[in-house]
Write a protein that holds these residues in place. Sequence first.
Motif, mmCIF file in Angstrom:
data_model
loop_
_atom_site.group_PDB
_atom_site.id
_atom_site.type_symbol
_atom_site.label_atom_id
_atom_site.label_comp_id
_atom_site.label_asym_id
_atom_site.label_seq_id
_atom_site.Cartn_x
_atom_site.Cartn_y
_atom_site.Cartn_z
ATOM 1 N N LEU A 160 57.059 17.731 71.976
ATOM 2 C CA LEU A 160 57.398 16.420 72.509
ATOM 3 C C LEU A 160 56.206 15.788 73.221
ATOM 4 C CD1 LEU A 160 59.402 14.151 73.060
ATOM 5 C CD2 LEU A 160 60.222 15.459 75.041
ATOM 6 N N HIS A 161 55.553 16.525 74.088
ATOM 7 C CA HIS A 161 54.396 15.987 74.803
ATOM 8 C C HIS A 161 53.239 15.701 73.848
ATOM 9 C CE1 HIS A 161 56.683 17.416 78.259
ATOM 10 N NE2 HIS A 161 55.953 16.578 78.973
ATOM 11 N N VAL A 188 53.909 12.492 72.054
ATOM 12 C CA VAL A 188 53.619 11.373 72.948
ATOM 13 C C VAL A 188 52.121 11.102 72.970
ATOM 14 C CG1 VAL A 188 53.604 10.638 75.370
ATOM 15 C CG2 VAL A 188 55.682 11.601 74.366
ATOM 16 N N GLU A 189 51.316 12.141 73.158
ATOM 17 C CA GLU A 189 49.864 11.962 73.191
ATOM 18 C C GLU A 189 49.332 11.338 71.914
ATOM 19 O OE1 GLU A 189 47.004 14.787 74.786
ATOM 20 O OE2 GLU A 189 48.715 15.961 75.507
ATOM 21 N N ILE A 237 58.675 11.457 68.117
ATOM 22 C CA ILE A 237 59.309 11.550 69.441
ATOM 23 C C ILE A 237 60.814 11.374 69.292
ATOM 24 C CG2 ILE A 237 59.528 10.477 71.717
ATOM 25 C CD1 ILE A 237 56.550 9.550 71.319
ATOM 26 N N TYR A 279 65.500 18.829 73.408
ATOM 27 C CA TYR A 279 64.412 18.320 74.240
ATOM 28 C C TYR A 279 64.953 17.349 75.277
ATOM 29 C CZ TYR A 279 60.972 20.352 71.140
ATOM 30 O OH TYR A 279 60.218 21.230 70.425
ATOM 31 N N ASN A 302 55.645 19.318 81.188
ATOM 32 C CA ASN A 302 54.767 20.162 80.384
ATOM 33 C C ASN A 302 54.113 21.215 81.274
ATOM 34 O OD1 ASN A 302 52.714 18.783 81.732
ATOM 35 N ND2 ASN A 302 51.924 17.765 79.918
ATOM 36 N N THR A 317 55.827 14.656 82.900
ATOM 37 C CA THR A 317 56.860 14.257 81.945
ATOM 38 C C THR A 317 56.185 13.528 80.774
ATOM 39 O OG1 THR A 317 57.198 12.069 82.923
ATOM 40 C CG2 THR A 317 58.510 13.906 83.835
ATOM 41 N N PRO A 318 56.904 13.333 79.659
ATOM 42 C CA PRO A 318 56.324 12.557 78.562
ATOM 43 C C PRO A 318 55.865 11.157 79.003
ATOM 44 C CG PRO A 318 58.216 13.759 77.767
ATOM 45 C CD PRO A 318 58.184 13.940 79.264
ATOM 46 N N LEU A 368 59.934 5.387 75.441
ATOM 47 C CA LEU A 368 60.428 6.406 76.376
ATOM 48 C C LEU A 368 61.321 5.789 77.453
ATOM 49 C CD1 LEU A 368 57.139 8.487 76.771
ATOM 50 C CD2 LEU A 368 59.223 9.183 75.544
#
Length: 166
Positions: free
Chosen positions: A30-31, A34-35, A42, A53, A59, A64-65, A82
């Motif tokens: 998930l992270h 996002v990156e 996502i 999730y 993380n 958080t994301p 998000l």
Amino acid sequence: MPSHATFSSPTPDRSTVMYCGFESHEVDPLHFAVECGAIDEIQELLEDEDENYDINERNYSGHTPLMVAAMNSNLEEVMRFLLKAKADTNAVGADIDDVDNKGEVSALILAASEGSVAGMKILLDAKAKVNLKCKSRMPTALFHAAGTGSAEKVKLLLDEIGRAHV
């Protein structure tokens, strides 16, 4: 499964992950999504009932994301996604730059120090607390914005602080 992600095991189990052309350990999909700005991935991960999730999951560094997106100056669309998915605008996570590891940051603080003015505006429009004080040597977003030398970031926050006190 996301089309451009490769996991070291058959299922995304938060172990070694290849995503966007680099390998990382201890980073969950998930992270990473996002990156990479991968909104479709996502959404897929958040809807995956087997993995369960959490939109506000931390993380390995306590972010958080939304915090991850906020510190990247090109992820405004991810931030909007998000927030629409109910990410906590005022969640507080670890400040990994704090020497004694006791510091905290918020998404707005990360946007003020490392992200973009556009990202800060998105967070403020989503009701991020402009005066949220975190345990840190620089406790508010204004301190961080001033530290970047960005007059635009500082002005945005001062204007918001003025509106908050009216």
